[in-house]
Design an enzyme around this catalytic site. Sequence first.
Site, PDB file in Angstrom:
ATOM      1  N   CYS A 148       0.843  -1.192   0.000  1.00  0.00           N
ATOM      2  CA  CYS A 148       0.000   0.000   0.000  1.00  0.00           C
ATOM      3  C   CYS A 148       0.878   1.242   0.000  1.00  0.00           C
ATOM      4  O   CYS A 148       2.110   1.164   0.085  1.00  0.00           O
ATOM      5  CB  CYS A 148      -0.933   0.020   1.210  1.00  0.00           C
ATOM      6  N   ASP A 179      -8.630  16.671 -34.060  1.00  0.00           N
ATOM      7  CA  ASP A 179      -7.969  16.914 -35.333  1.00  0.00           C
ATOM      8  C   ASP A 179      -8.785  16.174 -36.402  1.00  0.00           C
ATOM      9  O   ASP A 179      -9.520  15.237 -36.076  1.00  0.00           O
ATOM     10  CB  ASP A 179      -6.537  16.384 -35.272  1.00  0.00           C
ATOM     11  N   CYS A 209      -6.723   4.399  12.609  1.00  0.00           N
ATOM     12  CA  CYS A 209      -5.721   4.166  11.572  1.00  0.00           C
ATOM     13  C   CYS A 209      -6.302   4.499  10.188  1.00  0.00           C
ATOM     14  O   CYS A 209      -7.399   4.044   9.849  1.00  0.00           O
ATOM     15  CB  CYS A 209      -5.270   2.711  11.606  1.00  0.00           C
ATOM     16  N   ASP A 258      -3.096  13.260 -33.843  1.00  0.00           N
ATOM     17  CA  ASP A 258      -2.219  12.164 -34.260  1.00  0.00           C
ATOM     18  C   ASP A 258      -0.897  12.136 -33.499  1.00  0.00           C
ATOM     19  O   ASP A 258      -0.081  11.252 -33.709  1.00  0.00           O
ATOM     20  CB  ASP A 258      -1.956  12.205 -35.765  1.00  0.00           C
TER      21      ASP A 258
END
Length: 714
Positions: A26, A411, A367, A607
Amino acid sequence: MEIAGNKALGETDKRTICWSVGGMDCGSCVKKIEGALSILPGVAEIQVSMMAESLTVHFVSDQTDPDAVEKAVRKLGFTPSRMDKELPEKTEEAAWYQSNKGRLVVISGALLLAAWGVSASMAAPYGQWAFAGACLLGLVPIAKKAFAALRAGMPFTIEMLMTIAACGALVIGEAAEAALVVFLFAIGELLEGVAANRARAGIRALGDLVPKTAMLLIDGKLSEVPASSLAIGQSILVRPGDRIAADGMVAYGISAVDESPVTGESVPVTKVAGDQVFAGSINVEAALTVTVAKAAADNTIARIIRMVEEAEAAQAPTERFIDRFSRYYMPIIVGMAILVALVPPLGFGGAWETWTYRALALLLIGCPCALVISVPASIASALSAGTKRGLLMKGGSVIEAAAETRLVAFDKTGTLTAGEPRVTDILPKAANVTECLALAAAVESGSSHPLARAILDRAAEGGVSPLSANDIRVIPGRGLEALVEGIKVFVGSPRQMAEDGLLASTVETEIMALEEQGKTVAVITRDGQLCGLVALRDEPRDDAAETISDLKSMGIQSVMLTGDNARTAAAIAGGLGLEYRAELLPDDKVAAIREFSMDRPVMMVGDGINDAPALALANVGVAMGGGTDVALETADAALLSNRVSDVVAKIRLSRAAMGNIRQNIVLALGLKAIFLVTSVLGVTGLWLAIMADTGATVLVTLNALRLLGYRPER
């Protein structure tokens, strides 16, 4: 791996050393290692990746040797191994009970059962001693980690809270509950490790896609060699059913190749000589001879793995906030526990045992493990789910930004359109068709632009050989210019000639008619004289219209940005149902993105080559590219499948991830809030507190792992 820098006289030793580190499950594990090593002299920079299980340390002097680093990491309960030393070949993952955390569960569980047996069969004092012994023996490895972290300047760790709570329970005579708490804590740690390994499985599976060996072809003879030894330019034989061992180009043969391991595209693609293939893809039909184009360390799969690992190390804004919050949260909880233990007995005559017990329960429930893991677990799962489908994102910050997208700027060529234009018309003026093609092909011979390829293909089909050209020069947003047989030839946008007043009205009428059909027109001039017109058309992708419609249903606007003329842009945009801006130079696209970004989050899809500045400026830059270098490195994200509909899938996945994060935070904080109150009121005790903490961590992790099965295309 150790890298020593060149050292001049009197210069301190500079080097970088890498370790593989086992046992990291973790974000708090990463923080412990960073904290322990940051206090060592001569250490300049520390990079820890939980998902890659790696540690990289940059030294600026020889005050600390690598052995000291390993010793510090090992004291924290992790297992470091130098990557520059001979490591044993990785085997299948060990069973849970063979790991350190698994052994702790088995030992503490056996001790607890033995203590219950003693308690049931013997007098009370012996039972208490048995439980105390079970608690202390099970607590030893936990306490060792706690004090190692304490010496490194990190007093507020879960191991320290656990140690204090268990010892405190023994002091007030709650030995049985202390032993049970140690056992439950061990189970929680084990489950956390299992969940972390599950999250890493996606990356491990990617690495397994590339075969370990390849059939090397030299002078017609075959030999089996390690895939890692292949060099650029060598030839390999890929038989039907084999996985391709390296990125390369097909030199000989025709076969369908399943690229789903790389792009997520399930339909096999036919490959012929000259086509690109990726390592890890599966040859389906016939034998192919492939020329190796990239070394093993640089193939697409290897670079995807590196990108995912780096992405998981890059914190999202929400994750950074939670990290900062937890730094203050734990000291506050410890302070509250001290007050609960002292104030009622001293101020109101409460029983010391009762309020000490409640304070210890408060320590355990306080905790922040579940809270700390709530964001990175979701991010890691989302990145893994996206990678399996060819949706790459460079970190949690990209996921957050993509989820907030309100406008997508596309695009045109190669993004909304297939990027495979075809020459539809050649209209000669001061030269015949053959001359026009020869001149255009000469100028375009040095370009990789889709329009250039279309002209070169048409010349090849007509048997026209390009003339010799030199001094080829790109005129941004206009076209190309070159010297052909000593004469200046230009191929590009008619705009240049129109602005100079060199286009006759009849020619302008012809150009307008072609552009209204959605065609792109290029003029060919020689020494300033118009030789002819070339019209090309690039059809929209099959999924482009559906993509725009899906975005609209999600409340997201779409706009097309193109350097093409307004009439062609209008024809394409009108058919797809989106707004457009045409005749844009690269700087104009940047200005448009800057304008859009002023009042809403913008995603730019291009692209990855001509659109690099706009991609960099957008909140999220997404490169279409089928695994090319640019697609993986230029933008914030990449669509390996080259499907424009994956833009929708990427946003859906990002939104699902952010929803999952919100659920995890509510779950973690909600359970904490409930049990904090019940612990102070005495309703719940130590074992329920640790079960609540463990349960919250497990629930948060399991909820995050749901994203691994998320299907964003639906």
